[in-house]
Design an enzyme around this catalytic site. Structure first.
Site: not given
Length: 962
Positions: A546, A549, A621
């Site tokens: 996770d 980015e 999300d």
């Protein structure tokens, strides 16, 4: 992702982010740039405005030096010249070498670079800035054969060549043609004589040439320079109070790409928007902003928006009646894409419009691949031959995954596990979010809550279930933390612009980021996963990547500063969209080293073109609201056609608390997501499938069991995509490519090889819906065999206990009807064949089997069967599709007792039935009869013949005569 349980020093820093995540509040427009706030996007949009305002008078500063153009061994080379003013205001020329490469795979590749930056020194700059433009995006995205097609031929005449026109025939049977025109510079790609893709049709090619930073003295000598150069924007900029120094100056590249006669284009994930991409220059139903590709951590993202999200795949497909084409813009920098549609051209395309796109990237080179189809299947195969196909995942990864932030302890994990068994609900993987670690330090365990992780994993393994642990790229900066100290000692972290270790804020507080562009960092990462270092019980550990980015809470746009430096001296701005892919690549290699015979499973949030080779992805999300359930389908379709078919959305919504109705409807939809996971925020109420009681527990259970029932067909579909790229979730135009009325339908989809047409219910209170049939084939309700037929919309009832699913005639789907705790435990269960006959009374289907977990399938240890029912003789046949080998025979011996326990023949013409009581079966030169039951067609339902235990085995050839 905005979390609530944070270390003390970060609370003040994140207060504004937490407020933004609160219900009814959103400051995402404040956090993230618009095109107007992104200088290179603004400049190129203005450039396009000037070009299109008076196209006849537009004089672009680009021309081709004809003396440099040559064609040899499948490559057209030359130099584009750009007329510019130097720092003294004197006219000069920037040289842009180009290559148009025709590949053996049938694709064409255009590369445009800048000679001045090809390794030559840049006066007055540090040595790290003497390097070329970033040209390694294709290194990460493209793994296919880049061999030029030496059979490509130049068919242009001497007169055409002297006028700057080259015609190159290439591709299968030389059916493709590229027409290169030097003045004005333009490249048309034709198939069978018709143009399908045009590069630079509107002359929007624009490459920011190298130039020294202007000084006040320069501008005083020639004020006209100020019209071209905004010093502040080009050499530095400020956004959200954070300064971005740009020592290399402007490096943007841009080009327009036209799809003549194609009104609909698709792809460029990730955006929470319609499947058929909208125009971006305003107007009713359109966007005012370009689509943005820039990997960022965006919580509770806006729906129906072109805003950037977690991943970026710069792939766009265009489809029209009877034709599909696509392009890949292989650039890893921030990229904006404008889309406009022209007025219809009745003479050329009838009432269809053409789509004009404008691609703008902050840095790097122009590196674009053109795929000419001619159909969607060909496009996906061409794209897969470039970027690689998704590997066949382990079977358990296709089961149901149970996750929340966070399961708090070993007891909590095992209690949830036990409750699945208590309520007889299958699942395969339980997930741990960041709270399992000691103070957010990855590769550690919070000992008070998880004192014996190995014992917990062993307990799960006894029931053939897996544990997925989250591991993110930010590493807590703490003395004594060995993972961090090893990164520092080996110089493996991302650096600031001045070469120092970059530190930012994420879950652990102050953190460093591993630089997984560095091969040594990958080796270091692999070492952290060794059983002796991270959980010695290795059999059932999986990983979730996770925040890759990367997410940086105090960084510009919640990510890393663009002037950070990565391995190879590349700036973050050059490589930003590919960083997340390098991180999951390191994790996949680590798991493969940890368990060398097992197929690894890794989930990632950030991705780039080619990431499908590495694992699964989810849409980030979302929230427990109907609009997020609604938008999930279009988003998943966009990922699917862009090569990333192993995709899902958090069932139930990550933020907030779903109503029971929403949760049930989301599980119904999720049962058909390629990746099926329930997930929830730490502050949401517990919502495991049994929490809400009856009837909701049973309704959720039925959706999860339906998923497991269909796993054989789903696994077979994943096998197909592993060698030809065919998506699992399939847009309507894949089945009915000539029906242009379906191109903007994205609330229903076809599923795998089954012929199932799925229409999730995504509106609150809906108890029925309209489902569109794209052709005149017969369709059957999957659950009760009601017949639907006729092009267009049909009304279908959908009470809360039912998701509308129709089976298209002509398909044989394979399922397993026994309840087991997990997918792995189903490996020796018998099969049911459901034969849905088409209008002509025929059907066909495929079944792929292997051990479901190891890499033995690569060595031929699998079984591949073809089933066919023919109306000519009313025989259902099973035949092998794979070459016989020692490994295939060895595998088939392990399943040689697995049988077909039931056959359902739907839609059979009962007048052709020779016997109303039995059928005759044949296998291994033996024959026998089996009794049948018959449901005669009535009240709009099809006839169904049920053959129970025909005593045929899944291995070996057999036939059943009706």
């Amino acid at each position: 992702m905005v979390r609530a349980r944070l270390s003390g020093g970060i609370l003040c820093l994140l207060a504004i982010l937490i407020l933004m995540a609160a219900p009814g509040l959103s400051a995402k427009n404040y956090l993230f740039k618009t095109c107007e706030q992104s200088p290179f996007c603004r400049r190129n949009r203005e450039y396009a405005d000037r070009a299109t305002a008076a196209p006849a008078a537009w004089a672009p500063p680009y021309s081709v030096d004809l003396a440099t153009v040559s064609f040899e061994t499948g490559v057209l080379d030359g130099t584009i010249l750009k007329s510019v003013l130097d720092s003294r205001g004197e006219p000069t020329v920037a040289e842009l070498p180009f290559s148009l490469v025709f590949l053996e795979s049938g694709s064409a590749r255009l590369v445009v670079d800048e000679k001045r930056r090809l390794g030559s020194p840049i006066d007055g700059f540090p040595s790290r800035l003497t390097q070329r433009r970033y040209n390694e995006a294709s290194k990460w995205a493209v793994v296919g054969d880049m061999t030029p097609d030496i059979s490509a031929i130049d068919i242009s005449t001497d007169e055409e060549r002297s006028g700057g026109i080259y015609r190159i025939k290439y591709g299968p049977n030389h059916s493709f043609e590229a027409v290169f025109s030097a003045s004005p510079l333009q490249i048309k790609f034709l198939r069978d004589g018709e143009a399908h893709v045009i590069l630079n049709e509107r002359s929007l090619l624009n490459v920011d040439q190298w130039r020294p930073k202007p000084t006040v003295e320069n501008l005083a000598e020639d004020p006209s320079l100020a019209n071209e150069i905004d010093i502040k924007d080009m050499w530095e900029e400020d956004f959200g109070g954070k300064k971005d120094m740009k020592p290399k100056g402007p490096e943007a590249v841009a080009m327009d790409i036209t799809f003549p006669g194609y009104e609909h284009v698709f792809g460029i994930p990730e955006h929470a928007d319609k499947f058929s991409l909208r125009e971006t220059r305003g107007g009713e139903g359109n966007h005012n902003e370009p689509y943005r590709l820039f990997n960022v951590d965006i919580f509770e993202y806006d729906v129906n928006s072109p805003m950037a999200m977690y991943g970026a795949i710069p792939f766009m497909q265009a489809h029209r009646k009877g034709s599909s084409v696509a392009v890949l813009w292989a650039n890893a920098a921030e990229t904006w894409i404008d889309i406009v549609k022209t007025r219809p051209n009745p003479e050329a395309f009838g009432t269809r419009k053409s789509t004009q796109t404008h691609w703008i990237s902050e840095s790097g080179i122009i590196d674009v691949y053109v795929m000419l189809g001619p159909n969607s299947a060909s496009v996906y195969q061409q794209y897969g031959s470039l970027t690689g196909y998704a590997p066949l995942p382990p079977i358990y990864a296709l089961g149901y995954h149970q996750c929340r932030w966070n399961y708090n302890s070993e007891d909590d994990v095992l209690e949830v596990d036990a409750n699945f068994d208590k309520h007889e609900i299958p699942y395969d993987c339980i997930w741990l979010d960041i709270e399992y670690t000691e103070n957010k330090k990855y590769f550690t365990w919070m000992k008070p809550s998880f004192p014996n992780a190995e014992k917990m994993m062993q307990a799960l393994d006894k029931r053939k279930r897996k544990l997925v642990a989250i591991i993110d790229p930010h590493i807590k900066k703490e003395t004594g933390y060995k993972v961090y100290e090893g990164l520092v000692k080996n110089d493996l972290t991302t650096k600031t612009e001045n070469g120092k270790e970059y530190n930012g804020w994420c879950w652990p507080g102050e953190s460093a980021w591993i630089d997984t562009f560095n091969p040594k960092a990958i080796e270091y990462w692999k070492d952290q996963f060794k059983p002796g270092k991270f959980c010695g019980y290795e059999h059932n550990l999986l990983i979730w990547n996770d925040m890759n980015e990367p997410s940086v809470f105090n960084g510009p746009e919640v990510t890393a500063p663009r002037d950070n430096i990565h391995y190879g001296n590349w700036e973050e701005r050059d490589v930003h969209n590919v960083y997340g892919m390098t991180f999951i690549n390191a994790t996949v290699q680590a798991l493969a080293a940890r368990q060398p015979r097992q197929r690894p499973f890794v989930l990632t949030r950030a991705f780039f073109a080619g990431s499908q080779r590495l694992g699964a992805v989810w849409t980030g999300d979302n929230a427990a609201k109907w609009e997020y359930l609604d938008i999930a389908g279009p988003m998943l379709l966009s990922h699917s056609i862009a090569g990333f078919g192993f995709i899902g959305a958090d069932v139930g919504g990550f933020f907030g608390n779903p109503t029971t109705e929403l949760l049930v409807r989301w599980y119904q939809a999720g049962a058909f997501y390629p990746f099926f996971r329930g997930h929830a925020h730490i502050e949401s109420k517990r919502r495991e499938p049994w929490v809400f009681g009856e009837p909701y527990t049973s309704l959720i259970k039925s959706s999860i069991r339906l998923r497991y029932q269909l796993l054989p067909s789903l696994y077979t579909a994943f096998h197909r995509t592993s060698f030809d790229g065919m998506p699992i979730m399939r847009p309507m135009f894949l089945i009915a490519p000539d029906n242009e009325d379906i191109l903007d339908i994205d609330d229903q989809f076809f599923w795998g090889e089954t012929g199932l047409l799925v229409k999730p219910i995504v509106q609150q209170g809906a108890l029925s819906t309209e489902i569109y049939l794209p052709d005149d084939e017969v369709y059957y309700d999957y659950f009760d065999s009601t017949i639907y037929q006729g092009l267009g919309y049909h009304h279908i009832e959908a009470p809360l206990e039912k998701i509308p699913v129709l089976a298209r005639g002509g398909h044989i789907l394979v399922r397993r009807d026994r309840y087991r705790r997990s997918a792995t435990l189903m490996s020796h269960d018998p099969f049911t064949l459901v034969v849905h006959l088409d209008n002509a009374g025929n059907a066909a289907g495929v079944l792929y089997l292997d051990d479901g977990e190891t890499t033995a399938n690569i060595r031929g240890a699998y079984s591949h069967r073809f089933f066919m029912f023919s109306s000519q003789d009313n025989i259902l046949r099973s035949r092998s599709m794979q070459p016989s080998s020692v490994n295939s025979r060895s595998f088939e011996k392990t399943i040689d007792t697995v049988r077909i326990e039931k056959v359902l023949l739907v839609g059979f013409d009962m007048d052709k039935l020779k016997s109303a009581t039995s059928v005759e079966s044949f296998q291994d030169k033996k024959s026998w009869t089996t009794e049948i039951t018959v449901e005669v067609a009535a009240n709009g339902k099809a006839s169904v013949i049920t053959v129970r235990d025909p005593k045929v085995l899944v291995t070996g050839d057999w036939s059943i005569q009706f």
